[in-house]
Design an enzyme around this catalytic site. Sequence first.
Site, PDB file in Angstrom:
ATOM      1  N   ASP A   1      48.323  46.785  46.952  1.00 26.77           N
ATOM      2  CA  ASP A   1      47.874  45.394  46.979  1.00 26.77           C
ATOM      3  C   ASP A   1      49.037  44.483  47.376  1.00 26.77           C
ATOM      4  OD1 ASP A   1      46.425  43.022  46.404  1.00 26.77           O
ATOM      5  OD2 ASP A   1      47.045  43.072  44.301  1.00 26.77           O
TER       6      ASP A   1
ATOM      7  N   GLU B   1      38.127  38.828  39.699  1.00 25.14           N
ATOM      8  CA  GLU B   1      38.830  37.557  39.673  1.00 25.14           C
ATOM      9  C   GLU B   1      38.127  36.514  40.529  1.00 25.14           C
ATOM     10  OE1 GLU B   1      43.088  37.864  40.747  1.00 25.14           O
ATOM     11  OE2 GLU B   1      42.891  39.740  39.634  1.00 25.14           O
ATOM     12  N   ASP B   2      37.641  36.921  41.667  1.00 28.91           N
ATOM     13  CA  ASP B   2      37.220  35.947  42.676  1.00 28.91           C
ATOM     14  C   ASP B   2      35.716  35.716  42.768  1.00 28.91           C
ATOM     15  OD1 ASP B   2      39.834  35.804  43.156  1.00 28.91           O
ATOM     16  OD2 ASP B   2      39.821  36.958  45.005  1.00 28.91           O
TER      17      ASP B   2
HETATM   18 MN    MN Z   1      44.602  41.711  45.868  1.00 28.41          MN
END
Ligand code: MN
Length: 637
Positions: free
Chosen positions: A139, A76-77
């Site tokens: 998470d 994602e990042d």
């Molecule tokens: Mn995370």
Amino acid sequence: MRFRTLLMELKSYNKNIKEVERVKQAYKFASEAHKTHRRASGEHFIQHPLNVAYILTKLKMDADTIIASLLHDSIEDSNVTLEYVDRTFGKEVAMLVDGVTKLTELKVKTIEEHEAENIRKMLMASTKDIRVIIIKLADKLHNMRTISYLTKEQQQRICNETLNVYAPLAYRLGMAGIKWELEDLSFKYIEPEMYQKFKEKFGKKRSQREQEIKAIIKILENELKNHNISAKILGRPKHFYSIYKKMIMKHRTFEELHDLIGLRVIVKDIKECYGVLGTIHNIWKPIPGEFNDYIAMPKENMYQSLHTAVIALNQPVEFQIRTDEMDSIAEEGIAAHWKYKGIYGNETFDKKLSWLKQMLEWQQEADSTKEFMDYLKVDFFEEEIYVFTPKGKVIHLPKGSCPIDFAFAVHTSIGERCIGAVVNGRIIPLRYELKNGDIISIMTAKTANPKRDWLKMVKTTKAKSKIIQFIRASQKIPIGALTKKLSVSAREDGSLVEIKSIAKPDVKFAKCCHPIPDDEIIAYNISSNKYSIHNIECNKIDQKKRNKVILARWKENPSLKIIIKVFAYDRVGLFADILNTVAATGTNIDPAKAKAIGNDLVECSFGIIPEDLEQIKYIISRIRKIKNIKSVYIDNA
Ligand code: MN
């Protein structure tokens, strides 16, 4: 936290040098990927995956899970691809990472809708490998532990979602340790003042209390020694949110709450559990109605323990008695189960997950978002009771269920034909609230039907949706909207779309983006002559191989019958409004159907033979203007 701390924890249960090396490699890789990122707290981003991985080593998860957790935000990042993860760390890791990776930004959606889509995706992946959900919960837990750095609005939204979705999921999976912490953290940010009061009343160790607890433990220890039972006896941590929930449910004020003593006794085997129970009941007077045998009757989430309460030193004291293995299953649930038994080819394990699969199945037809979240909420938090069929089969139901819930739980056809019930040999009214251990037989009649009144009595989602479905199906369709003039087969010679240079393709509209005639479309080649038609903006296409994508377009003059599907929040007269709106455009309808989906959503579908593409566009645009309509799309291609 330092990586060294994680390694030490990992090595305490995993001595495989190769695997430890892979974990090191994953850490290096993730640090590099997140090099330039910071968290809201100002810390280096890598602290987040590192802490998530640490939570998972505390659960003693396998190396692939630890590696996937270190990588879980990389895709994602940063510009790391799944293919790269696959090549470097293997298929299993890539699959786990993919399962927890959020969908890329969806257009025209609220944050809540986007979240719901992500949760659904994660749950789907979990039905294939339960480790996905375990990573996701770890998470979530670390994000909740560091939520103080976010804005008030973000905190409220995330805490609500945690209480509504993640804590119940943790409970369902038997991961009580994570569930409690998620709840208490949410409680702290949603009701900060109340939380403080709870902390003062129940959190502090007060010397007098401590003295009493010690005295009780001492008495029991001595007595157990005489019976040659060695046991660990522990005080039980207090979970503020669960006390708070009881306070609300039982309409008590804060001042009326008592600081009950709760103790946990852990022994080596089941025989000793009952031995301890006998000993406790021998020393102190048991409180009637407070004994529960969850060893003989495990809860649906695998929880096992004996529960009892006695009067000791002039006050009620609660005991939980269990073995070591039961204790770790009670705290870690599916994660412990995964460790003890492994997951593949284990029938009981599959059964434990059947609720998840079933829920996703019910959901497939609904258009996700709100209803999906509602489904997650319902039934989850309810306290459970267990009852029996006349043949002795155990049925688990939420507390407050009535015989109708039971009938539907046994089989839909029994529910639909239910006319009465016999509980423990006595005929009782259908609104009777079932109790633990009731033996129920349902009386049925072939001609009987579900009644609208039942909706007020039933508690389970299944019974509710089946009753609504039945009522809906038996409602009348307005006359005039239906006509049999239509001779469909003669005109059913084509498709709504054409694909560049493919003569007679076998096409279907994709369910992810539901293209309608105003959208630009592309065709995705599934196999030989099979294609799925997507909106050109559908983000699923990015993930698919570009070389399988072909241009497609709508036919201006399609000649076939098409089925239009409408999802709407139900209200009186809705179905009639839809049919009349279509009829008013001069279009014939055949057939028309409606069915309930979930508690308040209904799906209507009807067939039309359009004159041209413009007519389809016009009909869809008219339906969209009707009150309560959620989405409209074409079902076939
Ligand atoms: Mn995370």
